[in-house]
Design an enzyme around this catalytic site. Structure first.
Site, PDB file in Angstrom:
ATOM      1  N   SER A   1       0.855  -1.186   0.000  1.00 15.56           N
ATOM      2  CA  SER A   1       0.000   0.000   0.000  1.00 15.56           C
ATOM      3  C   SER A   1       0.898   1.245   0.000  1.00 15.56           C
ATOM      4  CB  SER A   1      -0.922  -0.010   1.219  1.00 15.56           C
ATOM      5  OG  SER A   1      -0.152  -0.077   2.389  1.00 15.56           O
TER       6      SER A   1
ATOM      7  N   LYS B   1      -1.182   5.611  -5.560  1.00 13.62           N
ATOM      8  CA  LYS B   1      -2.231   5.490  -6.594  1.00 13.62           C
ATOM      9  C   LYS B   1      -2.953   6.806  -6.805  1.00 13.62           C
ATOM     10  CE  LYS B   1      -4.681   2.234  -4.912  1.00 13.62           C
ATOM     11  NZ  LYS B   1      -4.511   1.189  -3.981  1.00 13.62           N
TER      12      LYS B   1
ATOM     13  N   GLN C   1       5.297  -9.408 -10.978  1.00 11.52           N
ATOM     14  CA  GLN C   1       4.762 -10.581 -11.686  1.00 11.52           C
ATOM     15  C   GLN C   1       3.677 -11.256 -10.843  1.00 11.52           C
ATOM     16  OE1 GLN C   1       7.820 -13.345 -13.033  1.00 11.52           O
ATOM     17  NE2 GLN C   1       9.295 -11.696 -13.133  1.00 11.52           N
TER      18      GLN C   1
ATOM     19  N   CYS D   1     -10.618  26.757  12.406  1.00 14.88           N
ATOM     20  CA  CYS D   1     -11.696  26.011  13.060  1.00 14.88           C
ATOM     21  C   CYS D   1     -11.444  25.918  14.570  1.00 14.88           C
ATOM     22  CB  CYS D   1     -11.887  24.664  12.395  1.00 14.88           C
ATOM     23  SG  CYS D   1     -13.589  24.104  12.553  1.00 14.88           S
TER      24      CYS D   1
ATOM     25  N   HIS E   1     -12.539  26.094   6.775  1.00 18.25           N
ATOM     26  CA  HIS E   1     -11.262  25.460   6.426  1.00 18.25           C
ATOM     27  C   HIS E   1     -10.763  25.954   5.066  1.00 18.25           C
ATOM     28  CE1 HIS E   1     -11.246  22.190   9.489  1.00 18.25           C
ATOM     29  NE2 HIS E   1     -12.531  22.472   9.507  1.00 18.25           N
TER      30      HIS E   1
ATOM     31  N   GLU F   1      -7.972  25.575   3.808  1.00 19.34           N
ATOM     32  CA  GLU F   1      -7.022  24.622   3.223  1.00 19.34           C
ATOM     33  C   GLU F   1      -7.667  23.672   2.212  1.00 19.34           C
ATOM     34  OE1 GLU F   1      -8.154  24.559   6.292  1.00 19.34           O
ATOM     35  OE2 GLU F   1      -8.303  22.550   7.145  1.00 19.34           O
TER      36      GLU F   1
HETATM   37  N1  GLN Z   1     -14.291  20.484  17.439  1.00 22.24           N
HETATM   38  C1  GLN Z   1     -14.695  21.768  16.934  1.00 22.24           C
HETATM   39  C2  GLN Z   1     -16.157  21.769  16.517  1.00 22.24           C
HETATM   40  O1  GLN Z   1     -16.730  20.728  16.273  1.00 22.24           O
HETATM   41  C3  GLN Z   1     -13.787  22.198  15.795  1.00 22.24           C
HETATM   42  C4  GLN Z   1     -13.818  21.291  14.621  1.00 22.24           C
HETATM   43  C5  GLN Z   1     -12.680  21.518  13.651  1.00 22.24           C
HETATM   44  O2  GLN Z   1     -11.649  22.075  13.995  1.00 22.24           O
HETATM   45  N2  GLN Z   1     -12.810  21.018  12.434  1.00 22.24           N
HETATM   46  O3  GLN Z   1     -16.753  22.816  16.424  1.00 22.24           O
END
Ligand code: GLN
Length: 535
Positions: free
Chosen positions: A15, A19, A194, A383, A509, A511
């Protein structure tokens, strides 16, 4: 549009051979030739999605626009192709079985015995063909998780066998294997490849193309040997040599003519060259940075880089834009205390506090944020990272010593981060958070506005808890300003500090949306601020 062509990517020998990167690289080459492509990942585990999986088991959980919690490979697909994926791009055994069992309960099978073949395999085939049915794509690349020979992958390989029979020249199979180098004898070994192909053949699948992961070049004699033993043409034995960055792989696959071999085998015109001008520019910059800075990534899993995959890649994109190499120093939040912040963090040009769940490392994150706030170090909280910034401010500026998130301390007197009203009644853990894309309106005079350069943005979410608006006035009066609001739900999405050169917390997020073609503005600007701080 012509018939959609299907490409299956299986893996053998071991693994983690890449891929996902091979699939994304092939997709990139086809896209750069002018074709529309999507990539799908089939995961042979029984969880419905990786949302409930510990990052130790499965790395980061990637979130799509439509709010699916998916495998981290989908992040690579989006970063390489700059196109969005969706729930349909990640299917697990759990989803397949759940859907078959629901049909059985509804009586859809009309008294038939429900079996792996044909019912489970039909469901798999349906999920594969679903993407093609939209008629949006010339190619659907389906990556099959796991390694050939695993019990779990069997129904998937069987579905591929059936689809080959049904689709003929409209599909092909690429098998990724490992050609290990034995240092003692100084030889590359083809036997595992193989054997892996023999296993596939036992299941009735003859691969069309072999991509061989290797640390040394595979010469023509060895290619011929692999071709002979595995019934493939020798130009269909493609070398995938170890390389310093995953972003090199499309170029390596181009040099190996993987795209041409694929197009030829699928009866598609192969006379156009992919236009990789922008990709090459990106690589050129990535490999020739003019500066270097060190950013601290404060997280619960410092030793586990896959848990922060999208953040790490976002730094690579943003660093490249700034012609700067971003060295990430992973700091385990648990090891940070009020007393050791200087020792742990003073060599950093910027601090990012990572997303996360649960109590572990929270106090360390809060201490790191205090250090960034007081020492005017560029800070980005994502977050949970933003939520910790709010808690830190409440405790150390507003003076609410017990301030907390009710996720960690449900009985705090100062719940500055609290669960959303409509989340309170939810007991089931899977897929029930605030997930996927939401709108956010930015304040015109804020730093964040100058970064995005527009007032309406959309970003992806994955959380249950929110800034508690009861405290809003107090925060504003003391200098922590909400500069991004989701107007529908009246939710604080972004906070900034007035008296700080660069201190931003985001409930979403960013990212998940940084790609090679479009590095994320928030990361670009964060790196810029960190570079300036560094002189
Ligand atoms: N645990 C936090 C929430 O649920 C932050 C979640 C996170 O950072 N993705 O609000």
């Amino acid at each position: 549009m012509a018939q959609t062509k299907y490409i299956f990517v299986t893996g053998g020998v071991a693994s983690s051979l890449g891929k996902g990167i091979i699939s994304a690289s092939l997709a990139k080459l086809l896209q750069a030739t002018g074709y529309s492509v999507t990539i799908q990942k089939l995961d042979p585990y029984i969880n419905i999605d990786p949302g409930t999986l510990n990052p130790y088991e499965h790395g980061e959980c990637y979130v799509t626009e439509d709010g699916a919690e998916t495998d981290l490979d989908l992040g690579h697909y989006e970063r390489f192709l700059n196109t969005e994926t969706s729930q349909a791009n990640n299917v697990t055994t759990g989803i397949i079985y759940q859907s078959v069992i629901n049909k059985e309960r509804r009586g859809d099978y009309l008294g038939k015995t429900v079996q792996v073949v044909p019912h489970i395999t039909d469901e798999i085939k349906y999920r594969i063909k679903l993407l093609g049915k939209s008629k949006k794509y010339d190619f659907v690349i389906t990556e099959i998780g796991g390694t050939v020979g695993d019990i779990e992958s069997l129904p998937y390989i069987e579905a591929v066998r059936q689809l080959r029979w049904e689709m003929g020249r409209d599909c092909l199979v690429i098998h990724l294997t490992l050609v290990p180098y034995l240092a003692a004898t100084g030889e590359l070994k083809t036997k595992p490849t193989q054997h892996s192909v023999k296993t596939l053949l036992e299941y009735g699948v003859q691969p069309d193309i072999l991509v061989c992961r290797t640390e040394k070049h595979i010469n023509q004699t060895l290619r011929n040997k692999i071709a002979l033993f595995c019934n493939v043409e020798s130009n269909a034995v493609v070398e995938s040599i170890d390389t310093e960055t995953i972003y090199n792989v499309p170029i390596l696959m181009l040099e190996q003519k993987l795209d041409k071999v694929v197009l030829k085998k699928l009866n598609m015109p192969d006379d156009r060259e992919p236009d990789l001008t922008r990709w090459r520019e990106f690589l050129q910059k990535l490999k020739n940075p003019k500066k270097e800075i060190k950013i601290g990534l404060i997280g619960k899993y410092a030793e586990l880089k896959d848990a922060y995959k999208s953040i790490i890649e976002s730094f690579i994109h943003a660093g490249t834009t700034n012609e700067c190499k971003v060295k990430i120093s992973f700091v385990q939040a648990e090891n940070i205390t009020e007393e050791n912040t200087k020792e742990k963090l003073s060599d950093l040009s910027g601090i990012l506090v990572a997303p996360g769940f649960g109590e572990r490392g929270i106090e360390g994150k809060i201490s790191a944020i205090k250090y960034a706030r007081l020492n005017k170090i560029p800070f980005l909280g994502i977050c949970l990272g933003m939520q910790c910034a709010v808690i830190e401010f409440a405790r150390n500026v507003l003076g609410y010593k017990d301030a907390h998130s009710t996720e960690i301390n449900p009985s705090t007197d100062h719940p500055v981060i609290d669960i959303m009203e409509d989340q309170k009644k939810i007991v089931s853990k899977g897929g029930t958070m605030r997930l996927g894309a939401y709108q956010c309106t930015l304040s015109p005079d804020s730093k964040i506005f100058s970064i995005y350069n527009k007032s309406e943005i959309s970003e992806r979410h994955r959380h249950r808890y929110e800034f508690n608006n009861k405290y809003l006035e107090e925060f504003i009066n003391a200098g922590m300003i909400p500069t991004g609001i989701n107007q529908e739900g009246d939710l604080v999405e972004i906070i900034e500090l007035k008296d700080h050169p660069w201190f931003i917390g985001v409930q979403f997020h960013p990212e998940y949306k940084s790609t090679v073609a479009h590095p994320h503005p928030l990361f670009i600007n964060f790196i810029k601020a960190a570079m300036e701080m560094n002189g």
